[in-house]
Design a protein around this motif. Sequence first.
Motif, mmCIF file in Angstrom:
data_model
loop_
_atom_site.group_PDB
_atom_site.id
_atom_site.type_symbol
_atom_site.label_atom_id
_atom_site.label_comp_id
_atom_site.label_asym_id
_atom_site.label_seq_id
_atom_site.Cartn_x
_atom_site.Cartn_y
_atom_site.Cartn_z
ATOM 1 N N UNK A 76 -1.114 25.035 1.235
ATOM 2 C CA UNK A 76 -0.911 23.812 0.374
ATOM 3 C C UNK A 76 -2.181 22.946 -0.020
ATOM 4 N N UNK A 77 -3.318 23.721 0.558
ATOM 5 C CA UNK A 77 -4.625 23.048 0.496
ATOM 6 C C UNK A 77 -5.384 23.025 -0.857
ATOM 7 N N UNK A 78 -5.158 24.018 -1.857
ATOM 8 C CA UNK A 78 -5.614 24.017 -3.036
ATOM 9 C C UNK A 78 -4.952 22.848 -3.875
ATOM 10 N N UNK A 79 -3.637 22.824 -3.722
ATOM 11 C CA UNK A 79 -2.857 21.376 -4.401
ATOM 12 C C UNK A 79 -3.399 20.192 -3.960
ATOM 13 N N UNK A 80 -3.703 20.079 -2.841
ATOM 14 C CA UNK A 80 -4.180 18.619 -2.252
ATOM 15 C C UNK A 80 -5.609 18.471 -2.776
ATOM 16 N N UNK A 93 -1.101 11.478 2.317
ATOM 17 C CA UNK A 93 0.317 11.441 2.024
ATOM 18 C C UNK A 93 1.248 10.514 2.617
ATOM 19 N N UNK A 94 0.470 10.022 3.970
ATOM 20 C CA UNK A 94 1.346 9.097 4.417
ATOM 21 C C UNK A 94 0.778 7.589 4.791
ATOM 22 N N UNK A 95 -0.449 7.641 4.707
ATOM 23 C CA UNK A 95 -1.091 6.361 5.231
ATOM 24 C C UNK A 95 -1.166 5.840 6.762
ATOM 25 N N UNK A 96 -0.509 6.908 7.572
ATOM 26 C CA UNK A 96 -0.737 6.800 9.063
ATOM 27 C C UNK A 96 -2.087 7.407 9.502
ATOM 28 N N UNK A 97 -2.500 6.716 10.604
ATOM 29 C CA UNK A 97 -3.620 7.081 11.342
ATOM 30 C C UNK A 97 -3.353 7.340 12.738
ATOM 31 N N UNK A 98 -2.123 7.820 13.183
ATOM 32 C CA UNK A 98 -2.053 7.901 14.614
ATOM 33 C C UNK A 98 -1.874 9.418 14.826
ATOM 34 N N UNK A 99 -2.237 9.994 16.066
ATOM 35 C CA UNK A 99 -2.172 11.219 16.271
ATOM 36 C C UNK A 99 -0.799 11.934 16.426
ATOM 37 N N UNK A 100 -0.620 13.149 16.228
ATOM 38 C CA UNK A 100 0.647 13.958 16.695
ATOM 39 C C UNK A 100 1.552 13.891 15.536
ATOM 40 N N UNK A 156 0.801 -1.111 0.046
ATOM 41 C CA UNK A 156 -0.019 0.013 0.083
ATOM 42 C C UNK A 156 0.742 1.369 -0.190
ATOM 43 N N UNK A 157 1.973 1.188 0.452
ATOM 44 C CA UNK A 157 2.819 2.524 0.725
ATOM 45 C C UNK A 157 3.270 3.064 -0.646
ATOM 46 N N UNK A 158 3.038 2.163 -1.678
ATOM 47 C CA UNK A 158 3.445 2.820 -3.078
ATOM 48 C C UNK A 158 2.503 3.940 -3.304
ATOM 49 N N UNK A 159 1.236 3.535 -2.971
ATOM 50 C CA UNK A 159 0.059 4.842 -3.203
ATOM 51 C C UNK A 159 0.488 5.844 -2.576
ATOM 52 N N UNK A 160 0.948 5.941 -1.258
ATOM 53 C CA UNK A 160 1.264 7.072 -0.505
ATOM 54 C C UNK A 160 2.543 7.774 -0.791
ATOM 55 N N UNK A 161 3.355 6.992 -1.447
ATOM 56 C CA UNK A 161 4.478 7.321 -2.057
ATOM 57 C C UNK A 161 4.280 8.157 -3.162
ATOM 58 N N UNK A 162 3.491 7.569 -4.213
ATOM 59 C CA UNK A 162 2.883 8.166 -5.345
ATOM 60 C C UNK A 162 2.305 9.495 -5.044
ATOM 61 N N UNK A 163 1.606 9.992 -4.001
ATOM 62 C CA UNK A 163 0.761 10.930 -3.680
ATOM 63 C C UNK A 163 1.722 11.944 -3.147
ATOM 64 N N UNK A 164 2.653 11.781 -2.385
ATOM 65 C CA UNK A 164 3.796 12.501 -2.083
ATOM 66 C C UNK A 164 4.455 13.288 -3.238
ATOM 67 N N UNK A 165 4.909 12.176 -4.294
ATOM 68 C CA UNK A 165 5.467 12.807 -5.604
ATOM 69 C C UNK A 165 4.628 13.616 -6.322
ATOM 70 N N UNK A 166 3.269 13.363 -6.325
ATOM 71 C CA UNK A 166 2.519 14.241 -7.128
ATOM 72 C C UNK A 166 2.346 15.522 -6.342
ATOM 73 N N UNK A 167 2.333 15.556 -5.238
ATOM 74 C CA UNK A 167 2.273 17.086 -4.483
ATOM 75 C C UNK A 167 3.564 17.628 -4.677
#
Length: 413
Positions: free
Chosen positions: A160-164, A49-56, A1-12
């Motif tokens: 960065x919000x309009x980009x996302x 952008x990360x796939x992480x679901x933790x606080x902070x 699954x991390x390829x999806x989030x890696x790809x999202x960071x690259x697009x951003x």
Amino acid sequence: MNTFFTRNRSKFAAHMESGDFAVFFAGSAPKSTADAHYSFLQNKNFYYLTGCKQEHFILTLHKNDTSVETTLYIEKPDYDIEKWIGRKLTREQAKDISGIDNIHFLSAFESNMTRFIYDNKIKRILLDLEKLDWNAHDADSDRFARDILKRYPFIQILTAHPILSQLRMIKDSFEIEQIEKAVEMTKDGLDAILKILKPDVFEYQLDATFSHSIRMAGADGISFPTIAASGEDGVILHYVENAKPMKDGDLVLLDLGAQYQQYAADISRTYPVGGRFSERQKTLYNSVLKAQNAVIDAIKPGFLFEDLNKVCQESLFNSLKEIGLIEKKEELSKYYYHGVSHHLGLDVHDLGNRTGALEPGMVLTVEPGLYVAEENIGIRIEEDVLVTEEGNRVLSIGIPKTVEEIEAVMSGK
């Protein structure tokens, strides 16, 4: 699954200029009362952008002429704390989920920021600065922006919000799969509701039945508070009290959805509590269904988003004029007072422009309604629709919605 989030960071990162620095915050659960907190809801842009679901947690990206340096800051595992509130992610787990190699603990964030700004001569920082309400509470990104400007007034803060928003508006195959699974679970929840729906059942029993069904199927939970509005309350768009027993002869309007792997479904159905529509209810229901079909037929690449509601209004006006409920177009707003569509994805009302041409990969709701308060009739029918290269595909196609289908299911046929 991390390829999806890696790809999202690259697009951003492709939207960043050389030298730009971006910071994203996972967020945290606000206090409710005493030592209790509300349930944590992940910042969906951070998740994207990360796939992480933790606080902070904190994500940073720095773009230079040849590469993008990405760093994820996580909480340090501490057994004395974990035995009270649960396990923290290890570096290895965070790396596996996000695809980010450079993992630091949160305690290093401020010192690393100071050194990074000095060493790299940072002039622009991008933050997720979204404000839907003038009086909305400040998020971590708002507080961080103030801190940066106080310490480094020469740095320019950009949103960065309009980009996302632009990126998230177009779903890839992975995202569509998650939405389809959420829709499938929503269908199962509605099937479970139909098995118990009858006069004198309470609205909250439908609510509870739906939640139980989708959780047993593996959903994260509901994608938004379930609306189970019967009788006169069906004309209230966001009725969530779900408190009263349902009456024979009334309709019950259900607006609900499962969330699966952070992705939302959003479906509406209107059922006759006693199992059969009256002739008047059937006439109004079919007017809504006709409008929905007209809007779905119009969905294709190049069609203007804002024109979807015009198609809906035209169809509803013609139907209501034909039955003598209204005479002029301006009277329609008494019985139909919301838009017909919004984007759907990580958020129920997902990021994306509600103007301009439709594009393949967009997922939209189509939800016409009629609300005739003087007759205690509220009707809404909602589907989730994917814009394709050829036109569209209704993701919720298997959920019964015609008068004949609904009455057949409710009669046990």
